[in-house]
Design a protein around this motif. Structure first.
Motif, short mmCIF file in Angstrom:
data_model
loop_
_atom_site.label_atom_id
_atom_site.label_comp_id
_atom_site.label_asym_id
_atom_site.label_seq_id
_atom_site.Cartn_x
_atom_site.Cartn_y
_atom_site.Cartn_z
N ALA A 43 0.84 -1.20 0.00
CA ALA A 43 0.00 0.00 0.00
C ALA A 43 0.87 1.25 0.00
O ALA A 43 2.04 1.22 0.40
N ALA A 44 0.30 2.35 -0.43
CA ALA A 44 0.95 3.66 -0.38
C ALA A 44 0.16 4.52 0.60
O ALA A 44 -1.01 4.80 0.36
N ASP A 45 0.78 4.90 1.72
CA ASP A 45 0.10 5.69 2.76
C ASP A 45 -1.19 5.01 3.21
O ASP A 45 -2.20 5.67 3.46
N GLY A 46 -1.16 3.70 3.26
CA GLY A 46 -2.32 2.95 3.72
C GLY A 46 -3.40 2.72 2.69
O GLY A 46 -4.39 2.04 2.97
N GLY A 83 4.23 -0.52 4.20
CA GLY A 83 3.37 -0.87 3.08
C GLY A 83 2.02 -1.44 3.47
O GLY A 83 1.29 -1.95 2.61
N ASP A 84 1.65 -1.34 4.75
CA ASP A 84 0.37 -1.91 5.19
C ASP A 84 -0.83 -1.09 4.73
O ASP A 84 -0.76 0.15 4.64
N LEU A 85 -1.92 -1.78 4.48
CA LEU A 85 -3.20 -1.10 4.28
C LEU A 85 -3.64 -0.47 5.59
O LEU A 85 -3.27 -0.92 6.67
N GLY A 86 -4.48 0.58 5.48
CA GLY A 86 -4.99 1.23 6.67
C GLY A 86 -6.42 1.69 6.50
O GLY A 86 -6.92 1.85 5.38
N LEU A 87 -7.07 1.90 7.64
CA LEU A 87 -8.39 2.53 7.67
C LEU A 87 -8.46 3.51 8.82
O LEU A 87 -9.48 3.64 9.49
N TRP A 88 -7.35 4.21 9.06
CA TRP A 88 -7.33 5.21 10.11
C TRP A 88 -7.76 6.58 9.61
O TRP A 88 -7.90 7.52 10.37
N ASP A 90 -10.32 8.70 6.45
CA ASP A 90 -11.37 8.59 5.44
C ASP A 90 -10.82 8.47 4.03
O ASP A 90 -11.48 7.88 3.15
N ARG A 91 -9.63 9.02 3.78
CA ARG A 91 -9.09 8.98 2.43
C ARG A 91 -8.77 7.54 1.99
O ARG A 91 -8.59 7.28 0.79
N GLN A 92 -8.72 6.62 2.93
CA GLN A 92 -8.42 5.23 2.60
C GLN A 92 -9.68 4.44 2.23
O GLN A 92 -9.58 3.29 1.79
N SER A 180 -12.45 2.63 12.60
CA SER A 180 -12.03 1.87 11.43
C SER A 180 -13.11 0.90 10.99
O SER A 180 -13.32 0.70 9.78
N ALA A 181 -13.81 0.28 11.94
CA ALA A 181 -14.91 -0.60 11.59
C ALA A 181 -16.02 0.17 10.89
O ALA A 181 -16.63 -0.32 9.92
N ALA A 182 -16.30 1.38 11.36
CA ALA A 182 -17.31 2.21 10.70
C ALA A 182 -16.89 2.54 9.27
O ALA A 182 -17.73 2.56 8.36
N ARG A 183 -15.61 2.79 9.06
CA ARG A 183 -15.12 3.07 7.70
C ARG A 183 -15.21 1.81 6.84
O ARG A 183 -15.53 1.89 5.64
N ALA A 184 -14.92 0.64 7.42
CA ALA A 184 -15.05 -0.61 6.67
C ALA A 184 -16.49 -0.82 6.23
O ALA A 184 -16.76 -1.29 5.11
#
Length: 390
Positions: A43-46, A83-88, A90-92, A180-184
């Motif tokens: 990933a790039a910036d998550g 390189g990790d994915l993220g959901l911290w 909204d842009r992710q 993060s769960a709410a974003r998922a």
């Protein structure tokens, strides 16, 4: 309670379990085959990119009932590698929304695992050394960042000593998981998994090898389980009642004085009572950098007995994972009541069509379940004389 299984339309109730749909709350998987979350460190910036879309999309096209996105960090500090994915943030969401939609379009239930690396954070990608981030990584524009854990114990010699999380820090992390769960959910995922395994933060709280706290978040098993249970409750509260929630655990540390299968049975009962639907039964990872590091002999299905015992003694559905190599082995696990779902990892990397091949092997039907764009070619090839198949 076990998930409900349904016979294929028009099929007999004795159809192989690998060929039956599985209902979890209001979500139905076309079969009980799940693609495990497998970190890609790409990933790039998550944010998810083309690699993730192709990597995950091929498993949905390959016939899996559920495809689970890799460990996705709930905070920037909680990444395993840069390189990790993220959901911290909204842009992710948009990149992951595209993946969830892609998986669903190809017939798989889109799922995601949410985690925090704790003292295993700030690590190099495996192909760049798999050690703590250092000077070489700084030159690459990937400097290390501070790490945190239940206790100030490094994962190994030469690694950062983590800061001990205080009560305020724990509250921040509970909210990070909830957000993060709410974003998922906004991204369109239909199942979520909490990562409590492989030596990462929540497992670090569970294991007496990494949790030496003397407050209410350490000590006996109830104290060590307290923070993971708070996180699980926060995620379950935001996750809709008609969508399933999984928890991945390391059923044992494989180390004397560490977390045991007996601990896992008790923890799984508590999770069941909280509304968790499936316990995903892995093991190891407490020592060493590898996610599942443990100095134990490995053989096909070596972790399956953990799923069977937790299913029986904790009264909760389980998912078996680890060296499940073919459809007949997977079917035996399901048929014998050792698990309700089977998770496939590296075998799917080798053969993204593993689910299609397994179902075809057990249930016949030629290429009826394959995507039309490839199935008609393969059916034609199968009818051709051998000399015409190349």
């Amino acid at each position: 309670m076990s998930p409900e299984t349904e016979s294929p339309a028009g099929g007999a109730a004795t159809a192989p379990r690998l060929c039956r749909p599985v209902a979890l709350r209001g979500t139905t998987l076309r079969n009980p085959i799940v693609i495990s979350p497998m970190c890609q460190y790409s990933a790039a910036d998550g944010e998810a990119g083309d690699w993730h879309r192709v990597h995950l999309g091929r498993f949905a096209m390959g016939g899996a009932g559920m495809v689970m996105v890799e460990a996705t960090a709930v905070t920037e500090q909680g990444r395993i590698t840069p390189g990790d994915l993220g959901l911290w943030d909204d842009r992710q969401i948009p990149g992951l929304r595209g993946i969830a939609g892609l998986l669903k379009a190809f017939g798989a239930v889109p799922a995601i695992q949410l985690g925090h690396a704790g003292r295993k954070a700030a690590t190099q990608r495996p192909w760049q050394g798999h050690g703590p981030l250092g000077a070489a990584d700084l030159a690459r524009g990937e400097p290390p960042w501070p790490v945190a854990a239940p206790s100030p114990l490094p994962v190994a010699d030469g690694w950062q000593v983590p800061a001990e999380l205080d009560r305020a820090g724990l509250a921040v992390l509970v909210e990070a998981w909830r957000a993060s769960a709410a974003r998922a959910l906004e991204a369109g995922f239909e199942a979520v998994e909490l990562h409590c395994a492989h030596g990462y933060l929540l497992h670090q709280f569970l294991s007496p090898l990494s949790n030496r706290r003397t407050d209410g978040y350490g000590g006996d098993r109830a104290g060590r389980c307290r923070f993971p249970m708070e996180v699980a409750a926060a995620v379950r509260a935001v996750w809709p009642a008609d969508r399933p929630m999984f928890v991945r655990i390391s059923a044992t540390d494989w180390i004397e004085g560490g977390w045991t299968i007996e601990d896992s049975v008790g923890f799984s009962r508590d999770l069941r009572d909280l509304g968790i639907d499936v316990i995903d039964c892995s093991s190891g990872g407490m020592t060493g950098v590898s996610a599942t590091a443990a100095a134990i002999p490995r053989h096909p299905g070596f972790q399956v007995p953990f799923a069977g015992r937790i299913r029986q003694e904790a009264g909760v559905a389980t998912m078996a994972v680890g060296l499940i190599l073919d459809g007949h082995q997977a079917e035996a696990i399901l048929r014998d009541g050792q698990a309700d779902l089977v998770a496939i990892g590296r075998e799917a990397l080798d053969d993204p069509n593993w689910p299609l091949h397994a179902v075809q092997q057990l249930c016949g039907g030629g290429f009826d379940g394959w995507p039309d764009q490839s199935g008609w070619w393969l059916a034609r090839r199968a009818r051709s004389p051998r000399r015409e198949r190349d």
